[in-house]
Design a protein around this motif. Structure first.
Motif: not given
Length: 327
Positions: A45, A54-55, A57, A63, A66-67, A71, A144
């Motif tokens: 990523r 949104k991706a 990091y 990272a 957030k993932i 997600e 992503y």
């Protein structure tokens, strides 16, 4: 006591070494990639040239956070089955080839780092031939917003839309990266073993330390090539390139430089080093452990068979006793 008992476990007999190294290597490869797989997802990523807002990091922790939060934790292991399918046979051939060529090139002598490097290069050719298609599928699923719901779906779509050559589009770059990576890794590992484990006995602590240092050094040196490999595998939508596909190492280097400049070649370096240090330590320690266990079992079996040859049975003792009485 058998004469073989005085030898370090590294000196396996010719008849058994290939199968031993392949079994130990397969176990090591699967363990290596399994434990650190979420960090590998983060690395992929962070290497994206034009990440989705949104991706985008800041670091490895950001990272992962957030993932998982946005997600779900399952997205940290997307593409895992592709990796697992390739890692077992790839590492089996990798370690078996390394041990065989190291033995032939060094004449069985320790401390020949040129032979270690040559063995690492040769082993990489076999390893990458198997792992490259698995890497393509894995990284397509890691990016992503990946549209693929399963490894099989991803494989079929790539095959249908881009053809078989897509699975080897990054092969030259992968080899260009992995040949020096594996050579540096093997030479660093063997060098550290010469310092920390001069007797070359089974010693988990030295295998872990030497493996971690070898992984960190090799990962840092080859980082720019890993960024290019990721670009070739994922084929990010780079509209400014005016190309249908980014193909070849030179094109990948130009694209990375165009989008991000020199710093772009080191995007995700922290994630890569964090991934490589424990994964390489795990790989070497698991490999050495399995090699040691298999060798010890084989030694015990040989010891029992030798004792059976030289220890007389009860019938033989009785017959010898009878002959003595007759005389």
């Amino acid at each position: 006591m058998l004469e073989d008992d005085d030898n370090p476990y590294e000196t396996l007999d010719e008849a058994s070494s290939m199968g031993t190294h392949m079994l130990a290597g397969a176990a090591a490869g699967i363990m290596e990639h399994t434990v650190m797989y979420p960090v590998d997802c983060v690395k992929t990523r962070m290497q994206c040239l034009v990440p989705d807002p949104k991706a985008d990091y800041r670091n490895v922790y950001d990272a992962l956070n957030k993932i998982v939060r946005h997600e779900g934790i399952r997205n940290t292991v997307r593409g895992f089955s592709a990796m697992a399918t390739g890692a077992g046979p790839a590492h089996a051939l990798y370690f078996a080839c390394y041990e065989k060529i190291k033995h032939l090139a060094s004449g069985g002598m320790q401390g020949n780092h040129l032979a270690n490097g040559l063995a690492g290069c040769s082993a990489t050719l076999l390893h990458d031939a198997i792992m490259n298609p698995a890497d393509v599928v894995k990284q397509r699923m890691q990016v992503y917003g990946s549209p693929y719901q399963s490894t099989l779906m991803c494989f079929r779509d790539i095959l249908r839309t881009e053809g078989p050559s897509a699975f080897y589009r990054s092969y030259a770059t992968q080899l260009t990266m992995n040949v020096p990576f594996q050579s540096i890794q093997f030479m660093t590992y063997e060098f550290m073993q010469d310092i920390l484990n001069t007797e070359r006995n089974y010693d988990p602590k030295t295998h872990i330390v030497a493996g971690a240092l070898a992984g960190a050094v090799a990962a840092s040196v080859t980082m720019p090539l890993d960024v290019c490999k990721t670009l070739l595998n994922t084929q990010e939508n780079c509209a400014r390139t005016q190309l249908t596909y980014i193909s070849g190492m030179a094109s990948a280097f130009r694209t990375v430089y165009q989008f991000c400049g020199i710093p772009g070649f080191f995007r995700g370096i922290t994630a890569r080093v964090i991934y490589q240090m424990p994964s390489t330590a795990i790989s070497w320690s698991v490999y050495e452990f399995f090699k040691y266990i298999i060798h010890e079992n084989r030694k015990r079996q040989n010891s029992v068979s030798t004792e059976d040859r030289y220890v007389p049975s009860a019938v033989q003792l009785a017959a010898a006793s009878a002959r003595s009485v007759d005389r």
